[in-house]
Design a protein around this motif. Structure first.
Motif, PDB file in Angstrom:
ATOM      1  N   ARG A  63      -9.094  -4.805   1.759  1.00 55.57           N
ATOM      2  CA  ARG A  63     -10.018  -4.619   2.877  1.00 55.57           C
ATOM      3  C   ARG A  63      -9.655  -3.324   3.595  1.00 55.57           C
ATOM      4  NH1 ARG A  63      -9.468  -8.178   7.491  1.00 55.57           N
ATOM      5  NH2 ARG A  63     -11.677  -8.014   7.956  1.00 55.57           N
ATOM      6  N   ALA A  64     -10.683  -2.588   4.039  1.00 59.14           N
ATOM      7  CA  ALA A  64     -10.457  -1.312   4.719  1.00 59.14           C
ATOM      8  C   ALA A  64      -9.526  -1.495   5.922  1.00 59.14           C
ATOM      9  CB  ALA A  64     -11.784  -0.732   5.163  1.00 59.14           C
ATOM     10  N   GLU A  65      -9.756  -2.569   6.685  1.00 56.85           N
ATOM     11  CA  GLU A  65      -8.961  -2.779   7.885  1.00 56.85           C
ATOM     12  C   GLU A  65      -7.472  -2.958   7.572  1.00 56.85           C
ATOM     13  OE1 GLU A  65     -10.120  -6.295  10.045  1.00 56.85           O
ATOM     14  OE2 GLU A  65      -8.849  -5.796  11.763  1.00 56.85           O
ATOM     15  N   GLU A  66      -7.182  -3.604   6.445  1.00 61.48           N
ATOM     16  CA  GLU A  66      -5.769  -3.840   6.098  1.00 61.48           C
ATOM     17  C   GLU A  66      -5.069  -2.543   5.744  1.00 61.48           C
ATOM     18  OE1 GLU A  66      -5.171  -6.685   7.075  1.00 61.48           O
ATOM     19  OE2 GLU A  66      -7.248  -7.368   6.959  1.00 61.48           O
ATOM     20  N   VAL A  67      -5.785  -1.674   5.027  1.00 61.31           N
ATOM     21  CA  VAL A  67      -5.199  -0.391   4.644  1.00 61.31           C
ATOM     22  C   VAL A  67      -4.935   0.416   5.914  1.00 61.31           C
ATOM     23  CG1 VAL A  67      -5.623   1.767   3.399  1.00 61.31           C
ATOM     24  CG2 VAL A  67      -6.384  -0.419   2.419  1.00 61.31           C
ATOM     25  N   HIS A  68      -5.920   0.421   6.780  1.00 57.44           N
ATOM     26  CA  HIS A  68      -5.811   1.137   8.046  1.00 57.44           C
ATOM     27  C   HIS A  68      -4.621   0.609   8.859  1.00 57.44           C
ATOM     28  CE1 HIS A  68      -7.109   2.876  11.823  1.00 57.44           C
ATOM     29  NE2 HIS A  68      -7.134   1.668  12.374  1.00 57.44           N
ATOM     30  N   HIS A  69      -4.524  -0.720   8.976  1.00 60.42           N
ATOM     31  CA  HIS A  69      -3.421  -1.307   9.737  1.00 60.42           C
ATOM     32  C   HIS A  69      -2.069  -0.987   9.097  1.00 60.42           C
ATOM     33  CE1 HIS A  69      -5.964  -4.531  12.003  1.00 60.42           C
ATOM     34  NE2 HIS A  69      -5.873  -3.402  12.663  1.00 60.42           N
ATOM     35  N   ALA A  70      -2.043  -1.051   7.772  1.00 64.88           N
ATOM     36  CA  ALA A  70      -0.774  -0.794   7.083  1.00 64.88           C
ATOM     37  C   ALA A  70      -0.319   0.641   7.362  1.00 64.88           C
ATOM     38  CB  ALA A  70      -0.939  -1.023   5.581  1.00 64.88           C
ATOM     39  N   LYS A  71      -1.252   1.583   7.284  1.00 68.02           N
ATOM     40  CA  LYS A  71      -0.876   2.981   7.539  1.00 68.02           C
ATOM     41  C   LYS A  71      -0.391   3.149   8.977  1.00 68.02           C
ATOM     42  CE  LYS A  71      -3.672   5.136   3.980  1.00 68.02           C
ATOM     43  NZ  LYS A  71      -4.986   5.714   3.640  1.00 68.02           N
ATOM     44  N   GLU A  72      -1.101   2.525   9.915  1.00 73.07           N
ATOM     45  CA  GLU A  72      -0.672   2.614  11.317  1.00 73.07           C
ATOM     46  C   GLU A  72       0.732   2.068  11.519  1.00 73.07           C
ATOM     47  OE1 GLU A  72      -4.577   2.086  14.195  1.00 73.07           O
ATOM     48  OE2 GLU A  72      -3.370   0.332  13.718  1.00 73.07           O
ATOM     49  N   GLU A  73       1.062   1.048  10.732  1.00 74.46           N
ATOM     50  CA  GLU A  73       2.371   0.403  10.918  1.00 74.46           C
ATOM     51  C   GLU A  73       3.498   1.154  10.214  1.00 74.46           C
ATOM     52  OE1 GLU A  73       1.764  -3.717   9.811  1.00 74.46           O
ATOM     53  OE2 GLU A  73       0.248  -3.954  11.391  1.00 74.46           O
ATOM     54  N   GLY A  74       3.149   2.251   9.567  1.00 74.02           N
ATOM     55  CA  GLY A  74       4.183   3.092   8.979  1.00 74.02           C
ATOM     56  C   GLY A  74       4.479   2.820   7.512  1.00 74.02           C
ATOM     57  N   ILE A  75       3.578   2.136   6.837  1.00 77.57           N
ATOM     58  CA  ILE A  75       3.752   1.935   5.388  1.00 77.57           C
ATOM     59  C   ILE A  75       3.417   3.260   4.692  1.00 77.57           C
ATOM     60  CG2 ILE A  75       3.029   0.586   3.381  1.00 77.57           C
ATOM     61  CD1 ILE A  75       4.221  -1.154   5.670  1.00 77.57           C
ATOM     62  N   LEU A  76       4.262   3.670   3.738  1.00 78.61           N
ATOM     63  CA  LEU A  76       4.044   4.942   3.050  1.00 78.61           C
ATOM     64  C   LEU A  76       3.295   4.705   1.744  1.00 78.61           C
ATOM     65  CD1 LEU A  76       7.622   6.425   3.587  1.00 78.61           C
ATOM     66  CD2 LEU A  76       5.574   6.735   5.005  1.00 78.61           C
ATOM     67  N   PHE A  77       2.239   5.426   1.526  1.00 83.17           N
ATOM     68  CA  PHE A  77       1.422   5.218   0.326  1.00 83.17           C
ATOM     69  C   PHE A  77       1.785   6.246  -0.743  1.00 83.17           C
ATOM     70  CE2 PHE A  77      -2.000   2.095   1.336  1.00 83.17           C
ATOM     71  CZ  PHE A  77      -1.513   1.725   2.585  1.00 83.17           C
ATOM     72  N   ARG A  78       2.261   5.750  -1.881  1.00 85.02           N
ATOM     73  CA  ARG A  78       2.464   6.619  -3.037  1.00 85.02           C
ATOM     74  C   ARG A  78       1.324   6.313  -3.997  1.00 85.02           C
ATOM     75  NH1 ARG A  78       7.588   9.547  -3.427  1.00 85.02           N
ATOM     76  NH2 ARG A  78       8.161   9.535  -1.233  1.00 85.02           N
ATOM     77  N   LEU A  79       0.209   7.042  -3.839  1.00 78.01           N
ATOM     78  CA  LEU A  79      -0.961   6.771  -4.659  1.00 78.01           C
ATOM     79  C   LEU A  79      -0.850   7.544  -5.964  1.00 78.01           C
ATOM     80  CD1 LEU A  79      -3.419   6.927  -1.683  1.00 78.01           C
ATOM     81  CD2 LEU A  79      -2.523   4.895  -2.806  1.00 78.01           C
ATOM     82  N   LEU A  80      -1.697   7.178  -6.922  1.00 73.40           N
ATOM     83  CA  LEU A  80      -1.663   7.800  -8.254  1.00 73.40           C
ATOM     84  C   LEU A  80      -0.242   7.815  -8.784  1.00 73.40           C
ATOM     85  CD1 LEU A  80      -4.283  10.574  -7.551  1.00 73.40           C
ATOM     86  CD2 LEU A  80      -4.489   8.743  -9.249  1.00 73.40           C
ATOM     87  N   THR A  81       0.415   6.693  -8.640  1.00 75.70           N
ATOM     88  CA  THR A  81       1.812   6.563  -9.048  1.00 75.70           C
ATOM     89  C   THR A  81       1.995   5.187  -9.670  1.00 75.70           C
ATOM     90  OG1 THR A  81       2.445   7.912  -7.139  1.00 75.70           O
ATOM     91  CG2 THR A  81       4.188   6.632  -8.181  1.00 75.70           C
ATOM     92  N   ASN A  82       2.723   5.122 -10.767  1.00 80.92           N
ATOM     93  CA  ASN A  82       2.923   3.839 -11.455  1.00 80.92           C
ATOM     94  C   ASN A  82       4.402   3.670 -11.794  1.00 80.92           C
ATOM     95  OD1 ASN A  82       1.517   1.567 -12.223  1.00 80.92           O
ATOM     96  ND2 ASN A  82       1.340   2.222 -14.359  1.00 80.92           N
ATOM     97  N   PRO A  83       4.952   2.475 -11.644  1.00 82.05           N
ATOM     98  CA  PRO A  83       6.358   2.301 -12.004  1.00 82.05           C
ATOM     99  C   PRO A  83       6.544   2.261 -13.519  1.00 82.05           C
ATOM    100  CG  PRO A  83       5.414   0.233 -11.306  1.00 82.05           C
ATOM    101  CD  PRO A  83       4.342   1.249 -11.141  1.00 82.05           C
ATOM    102  N   THR A  84       7.656   2.776 -13.990  1.00 83.81           N
ATOM    103  CA  THR A  84       7.953   2.706 -15.423  1.00 83.81           C
ATOM    104  C   THR A  84       9.160   1.824 -15.696  1.00 83.81           C
ATOM    105  OG1 THR A  84       9.123   4.777 -15.113  1.00 83.81           O
ATOM    106  CG2 THR A  84       6.932   4.910 -16.098  1.00 83.81           C
TER     107      THR A  84
END
Ligand SMILES: Cc1cc2nc3c(=O)[nH]c(=O)nc-3n(C[C@H](O)[C@H](O)[C@H](O)COP(=O)(O)OP(=O)(O)OC[C@H]3O[C@@H](n4cnc5c(N)ncnc54)[C@H](O)[C@@H]3O)c2cc1C
Ligand code: SF4
Ligand code: FES
Lengths: 280, 466
Positions: free
Chosen positions: B322-343
């Protein structure tokens, strides 16, 4: 609520209880387990079904006081009730083709091995039952054990009952004396099961172990109980708890079993002060 | 007179650097004044585009007009006539893809805050009391429901209203499904879920916890021995998927289900007062980009992790949460590593996580789902120092019911085959819906499936009588 109908203290660390849970009793099979929660703030813990009475609707559990929840459980008496009691969970043991079997139980596995030995014995198999205790004062259920097998060997770590050594010592002696088993069933601490598997691997005796992983739900929902068997990830609660011991990655399982060691200490401290508090 | 402001009334919220340390609800809810002001933004369109966007067709303009007039209890009754759990839906529905996406006001500016208004009226009647729903006289027929998540509860509620004796069998010790074990307290307070469930129980529904269908009792026994004339299977999608990369069994690697269950259902955030422990280290990485991943990341932060990453293989635009969750997560200081996959996950000598190797991705051609497929950028591997890894890459249906119910047809990935309109399965008298059929989806779709199945079961039993 699930009332405790009977309680027996078997030795200073091991307690026997019969719980009224008719739906569980109706379906229970050897090898399966239940999950229980004592009260609203409690943890869900798995315990093996040590026996059941379909008519009375009771399920027997035998547990060793090892941590916060088992200590609290031991503090309950006949007439008290458990908040949650769900089962039977896991797969029932598969005894197909087992005519001569060694059932080996060590530590808290002794009580859990008992229903297996009894089931096999009742099916007409020849059962060598080998159990181990730290000393002779801790020996429990000796009569029941003798009645559930063709041959009972009781070992003690300190030799106080005259038979000094580990359960593996006894198993090795039996194998050296020429015993030919269709299968060995080992239940107990991970170290002990691993040691049994090492003994039987060379002799290529199929060996079944019962994996007592840390669990949360017990229904395949969390993956907390996962272990590696034959290179594949399995969930002990739904794929087990019985597995081919020669395929189990015991080192990984031992590491995983220590996950919450520090937290368990903390809980025990809380338990100790609660007990202290009650006395005043 | 309509309120022509292009923006929604903002939602009062706990400040980000306060709330990321507690488990109290983030969004505090509208005041009556805010709700009435927001409701006045609705143009009461004749063709009601919003209603078609709602999977259970809440009569949106009608209830919003009542809110504008200050008739909150009446508004709530309109919502509840099609939605059994509005306080929940108002909080967790992905409105931006549903009702609010269709809203005419959204073409220039923000849509009407339908979700917030739904939540407001539901909370209002919860606090101020409401008329009990009408229940038909008992009709003497018994129906069983497997699972007490949104699908099971909505089916049970609808059948009870029609006079059926409904028993819900739940494997866990608390009813609610994902609403209690998955979605965290700060997004969906559990006291509120309990109240919504109580309204379903007040319709006469019996909920039997600690009962695993397929283990404690089989589906066939429900039909043959226990006298149920039909069964609705709403067992959800509770089986956690793993990434199948090296290191997944190291200490400190959790499935999101385990992590969230320990925290939400077992209240590990209150350890040792609650006996279930959890370990959250200093640096946590959450793999995945859905609601589950956001919830896990925000829980990890609240449990004291200093740094929390979301590691997701596609880009911002594809995040399924949900858009709101992403927004809230970013506000709370969660760091997004997008286009990234664990190996792989790397452990120390004791078998504890100490790092995770990841690789950068780029978006290639669209795949079968229409989303652009992420492909590895060769040679772009690097390691993140982490001590906790939470895998939130999706859940599949638990195979237990399939394995213990002969003749129940399932998809290869485990979903039960069921008719979309009725929930009818390959077995007579057996219906299914929610995540057990669709795979992990949404609360409102699960509820919609429960309603359709209730109607179909009603028809089936009535016809059988004739
Ligand atoms: C962390 C998380 C966050 C989410 N956030 C959102 C969100 O913000 N918005 C949204 O719309 N959706 C969200 N979802 C998805 C949504 O919660 C699900 O789609 C929805 O709950 C599915 O409902 P259900 O009734 O089909 O199944 P569930 O809610 O999964 O309920 C199934 C129930 O059946 C029980 N059960 C399973 N097997 C058996 C059995 N054999 N016998 C008895 N009982 C059984 C389970 O214990 C469970 O209680 C989220 C999911 C998760 C995990
Ligand atoms: S139930 Fe969901 S989609 Fe329907 S009106 Fe409410 S928020 Fe919108
Ligand atoms: S205990 Fe949760 S999956 Fe086994």
């Amino acid at each position: 609520m699930f009332p405790i109908l009977k309680k027996r203290v078997l030795n200073p660390t091991v307690t026997y209880m019969e719980i009224l849970a008719p739906r569980v009793a109706k379906k229970a099979q050897p090898g399966q387990f239940i999950m229980l929660r004592i009260d609203e703030n409690g943890e869900r813990i798995p315990l093996t079904i040590a026996g059941y009475d379909r008519e009375e609707g009771t399920v027997t559990i035998i547990f060793q006081k090892v941590g916060y929840t088992t200590y609290s459980l031991d503090g309950l008496e006949e007439g008290d009730s458990l908040l949650d009691f769900v089962g039977p969970l896991g797969r029932a043991s598969d005894f197909d083709g087992m005519r001569k079997v060694a059932v080996v139980g060590g530590g808290l596995g002794v009580a859990i091995a008992y229903p297996q030995a009894k089931a096999l014995h009742d099916l007409g198999a020849e059962v060598d039952f080998i159990v181990g205790f730290r000393n002779k004062d801790l020996i429990i259920l000796e009569e029941e054990f003798s009645a559930a097998c063709s041959d009972l060997t009781i070992m003690t770590d300190d030799g106080s009952n005259g038979r000094k050594g580990f359960v593996t010592t006894a198993l090795q002696e039996k194998l050296e004396a020429g015993a030919e088993y269709d299968a060995v069933i080992a239940i107990g601490p991970l170290m002990m099961m691993k040691a049994v598997c090492e003994l039987t691997r060379e002799k290529k005796i199929p060996t079944i172990v019962s994996m007592n992983s840390v669990m949360v739900d017990g229904t395949g929902m969390c993956g907390c109980c996962r272990l590696t068997v034959g290179g594949e990830t399995k969930f002990a609660c739904v794929d087990g708890p019985d597995f081919d011991g020669h395929q189990v990655d015991f080192d990984e399982a031992m590491a995983r079993s220590r996950m919450y060691f520090d937290e368990e200490q903390l809980s025990m401290e809380k338990h100790a002060c609660q007990l202290g508090g009650k006395k005043q | 007179m309509s309120n022509m402001s292009p923006n929604k009334n903002p939602m009062p919220e706990q400040a980000p650097d306060v709330r990321n340390k507690n488990f109290s609800e983030v969004a505090l809810g509208y005041s009556p004044e805010m709700a009435m002001d927001e409701a006045k933004r609705c143009l009461n369109c004749k063709n009601k585009p919003c209603v078609s966007g709602c999977p259970v067709n809440v009569r949106i303009p009608e209830f919003v007009a009542l809110v504008a007039e200050g008739k909150f209890a009446e508004a709530a009754a309109v919502v509840k006539s099609t939605n059994n759990l509005p306080a929940i839906c108002g909080r967790v529905c992905p409105q931006e893809n549903q009702c609010e996406r269709q809203c005419v006001r959204g073409k220039k500016g923000e849509p009407v805050a339908i979700g917030r208004l739904e939540r407001f009226v539901a909370d209002y009647v919860m606090e101020h009391g409401e008329q009990a729903a009408e229940v038909s006289a008992a009709n003497g027929h018994k129906v069983a429901v497997v699972g007490s998540g949104p699908a099971g509860l909505s089916c049970a509620g609808d059948l009870a209203k029609r006079g059926y004796a409904v028993t819900v069998f739940e494997a866990l010790h608390t009813p609610g499904g994902v609403l209690v074990y998955g979605i965290p307290e700060f997004r969906l307070p559990k006291a509120l879920v309990r109240k919504e469930i109580a309204t379903v129980e007040n319709l006469g529904v019996e909920i039997l916890t600690n009962t695993v269908i397929g283990k404690s009792i089989t589906l066939d026994e429900l039909l043959e021995e226990e006298g149920f004339e039909a069964v609705f299977v709403a067992s959800g999608a509770g089986l956690p998927n793993f990434q199948k990369i090296p290191g997944e069994n190291l200490l400190g690697v959790y499935s999101a289900n385990e992590f969230l269950t320990r925290i939400n259902l077992m209240k590990a955030y209150d350890f040792p007062q609650h006996a279930t422990p959890i370990k959250v280290g200093r640096v946590a990485a959450v793999i995945g980009g859905g609601n589950v991943a956001m919830d896990a990341a925000r829980c990890a932060k609240r449990m004291g992790a200093e740094t929390v990453y979301i590691v997701y293989r596609r880009s911002d635009a594809e995040l399924p949460a949900r858009a709101e969750e992403v927004h809230h997560a970013k506000e709370e200081g969660i760091l997004f590593r997008l286009l990234t996959n664990p190996t792989q996950i790397i452990g120390d000598e004791q078998g504890r996580v100490k790092a995770m190797e990841v690789v950068e991705m780029e978006l290639g051609e669209p795949d079968a789902s229409g989303r652009r497929r992420p492909v590895k950028k060769p040679g772009s591997e690097y390691t993140l120092d982490v001590d906790t890894v939470i895998i939130a890459i999706g859940n599949s249906p638990n195979p237990l019911i399939k394995a213990t119910t002969p003749g129940l047809e399932c998809q290869c990935w485990g979903g039960i085959v069921a008719d979309e309109e009725t929930g009818k399965t390959s077995r007579e008298a057996v219906y299914a819906g929610g995540d057990a059929v669709t795979g992990a989806a949404t609360v409102i779709l699960a509820m919609g499936a429960g309603k359709k199945a209730a109607a179909a079961i009603h028809e089936y039993i009535q016809n059988k009588e004739k």
